[in-house]
Design a protein around this motif. Structure first.
Motif, PDB file in Angstrom:
ATOM      1  N   ASP A  43      -7.315   4.516   1.083  1.00 15.40           N
ATOM      2  CA  ASP A  43      -6.299   3.592   1.581  1.00 15.40           C
ATOM      3  C   ASP A  43      -7.057   2.391   2.141  1.00 15.40           C
ATOM      4  N   GLY A  83       1.400  -5.413  -3.899  1.00 13.42           N
ATOM      5  CA  GLY A  83       0.324  -4.496  -3.569  1.00 13.42           C
ATOM      6  C   GLY A  83      -0.385  -4.063  -4.831  1.00 13.42           C
ATOM      7  N   ALA A  94      -6.011   1.652  -2.935  1.00  9.20           N
ATOM      8  CA  ALA A  94      -4.718   1.002  -2.734  1.00  9.20           C
ATOM      9  C   ALA A  94      -4.845  -0.009  -1.600  1.00  9.20           C
ATOM     10  N   PHE A  95      -4.195  -1.169  -1.773  1.00 10.10           N
ATOM     11  CA  PHE A  95      -4.164  -2.157  -0.700  1.00 10.10           C
ATOM     12  C   PHE A  95      -2.996  -3.100  -0.890  1.00 10.10           C
ATOM     13  N   SER A  96      -2.748  -3.924   0.144  1.00 16.39           N
ATOM     14  CA  SER A  96      -1.575  -4.799   0.180  1.00 16.39           C
ATOM     15  C   SER A  96      -1.972  -6.271   0.184  1.00 16.39           C
ATOM     16  N   THR A 121       0.824  -1.205   0.000  1.00 19.44           N
ATOM     17  CA  THR A 121       0.000   0.000   0.000  1.00 19.44           C
ATOM     18  C   THR A 121       0.860   1.257   0.000  1.00 19.44           C
ATOM     19  N   SER A 151       2.019   1.954  -3.386  1.00 21.87           N
ATOM     20  CA  SER A 151       0.923   2.425  -4.231  1.00 21.87           C
ATOM     21  C   SER A 151       0.625   3.898  -3.991  1.00 21.87           C
ATOM     22  N   ALA A 173      -5.921  -0.618   2.964  1.00 24.65           N
ATOM     23  CA  ALA A 173      -5.080  -1.645   3.575  1.00 24.65           C
ATOM     24  C   ALA A 173      -5.808  -2.405   4.671  1.00 24.65           C
TER      25      ALA A 173
END
Length: 447
Positions: A193, A227, A214-216, A101, A104, A195
């Motif tokens: 975000d 990610g 965005a994430f992991s 993340t 990203s 995550a």
């Protein structure tokens, strides 16, 4: 101390390490109770199976003529489609694979053509990268916080509103649909975000009208190293490549470079094929688990954990807002009379329970919550059970009533049992010349 649930909550899914036996300071062993899902979730069995399936074909992608390379390339690009479907990406969206993340968000930060509005409660990954940052101080209620965001957006144009989907400290979920509408009303785009939100709740960016997400993978029950950034193409195509190198170009001369469009434009170098395929497998598995009731499972455990800890004298649960309607399985607390590091060391050494202590890469938020020195975070996941929850509640209760049965000392900001007789396995033993866990820890206490 804990009550019996009407319907017991066994682990919802099998994860790696579910039967891990860990040593205690008294010389015995027990099954590890993992309450650190918010940092990195263990891999689902579906994910490890997919990795094993791909390993015989593991090869570099996109430019290889060999059969293994072709298979790896196809698997990599199929993963892009899987992730796109998982988050409800629209036709004008691009899926870019990154390291995590943080990666990203830093990538997108280089593409934003103007100011970015953020909240002071954010994880550092969504607070620090933005080049023209305007910080809104969150209020004690979500409704007033939204009003403050609107006031900031209306006072001066901004290109982007960047918000967390769920707090990595308290688990509280923000009203994403409302914030997306607010951002668009004032001509801004919105980045979420995800995550901490995506591993717990489906996030359909088309339905929510979110521009970027965005994430992991490592919080999504896949191994570290992959990610995602997904969102509108135009800013991403107009920006300079995040990394300059092979794969990001159409052609290169001595005096001229023609960059490729997204996603290749921002994916220079050999990608993490195994990590990306594993991430996609996790997305597929989460869809199935959610359909089978994983969200309800987590809510039941979260309620049990919050109520149980709140019933222990001297334990205080942390929250940001007084009107939060929902939260994911993250419970952060402090214990009166004990350092957060001492609590975490005690839980590990005497009970085989893994939690996280510190400031969780959210220093401004911990400071405003009156915990500038940090707190203890217990986070739940698909492998959690009511038995794990009861162990944690009872262990904290024992600490409050009886105190620790071992001696703990702080050294360079890190609490350790003294002595610490627990051995490391061979794969980690001797990292600092001594085989004890306290001798090999080199982490920073700043996070």
């Amino acid at each position: 101390m804990t009550a019996v649930l009407e319907n017991s909550c066994a682990p919802f899914a099998t994860v790696s390490g579910s039967d891990l036996q860990v040593p205690l300071v008294d010389g015995t062993t027990c099954t590890y109770a993992n309450f650190d899902y918010a940092a990195s979730a263990p891999a689902l069995t579906e994910v490890t199976a997919r990795i094993a399936e791909l390993l015989p074909y593991y090869s570099s992608v996109h430019r290889g003529a060999g059969y293994a390379s072709r298979v790896s390339t196809a698997a990599y690009e199929k993963a892009r489609i899987t992730v796109s479907d998982f988050v409800g990406a629209q036709h004008d969206s691009a899926v870019i694979f990154t390291r995590n993340t943080t990666d990203s968000l830093n990538l997108l930060a280089g593409c934003v053509p103007g100011d970015t509005v953020v909240l002071d409660i954010e994880h550092h990954a969504n607070l620090l990268p933005w080049r023209n940052r305007r910080v809104v101080v969150a209020a004690d209620s979500i409704s007033e916080t939204v009003a403050r965001i609107e006031a900031e957006l209306s006072a001066k144009p901004a290109a982007l509103l960047a918000v967390t989907g769920a707090s990595n400290v308290t688990g509280e979920v923000l009203p994403i649909r409302e914030l997306a509408a607010l951002a668009h009303r004032y001509g801004a785009r919105i980045l979420v975000d995800g995550a901490q939100l995506v591993p717990h709740r489906r996030v359909d960016i088309g339905d929510l009208d979110v521009d970027y997400l965005a994430f992991s993978g490592h919080k999504l029950y896949a191994p570290h190293g992959a990610g995602v950034l997904v969102g509108k193409r135009d800013w991403l195509d107009a920006a300079e490549p995040y990394l300059a190198g092979g794969g990001a170009v159409r052609s290169v001369g001595i005096d001229h470079t023609e960059w490729a469009p997204v996603p290749a434009r921002h994916e220079a170098g050999t990608p993490n094929v195994l990590g990306v395929v594993a991430l996609a497998a996790a997305c597929q598995a989460l869809v199935a688990h959610e359909a089978a009731g994983s969200v309800e499972h987590e809510r039941a455990l979260s309620t049990r954990l919050r109520n149980g800890l709140a019933s222990v004298p001297g334990v205080e649960l942390l929250t940001v807002w007084n009107d939060s309607p929902d939260s994911v399985g993250i419970v952060t607390f402090i214990v009166a009379g004990y350092s957060q590091g001492e609590v975490a060391a005690y839980l590990s050494a005497e009970h085989g329970i893994g939690v996280r202590d510190g400031k969780f890469c959210a220093h401004p938020l911990l400071a405003r919550l009156g915990c500038a020195d940090g707190a203890v975070r217990a986070s739940l996941g698909l492998g959690s059970s009511d038995g794990d929850v009861d162990r944690l509640i009872d262990a904290v209760g024992t600490l409050v009533v009886d105190g620790p049965s071992w001696t703990y000392e702080e050294e360079a900001g890190w609490w350790n049992p003294v002595p610490d007789p627990r051995p490391f396995p061979d794969l980690a033993d001797g990292a600092a010349g001594v085989g004890s866990p306290c001798a090999t820890r080199t982490v920073s206490i700043a996070s």
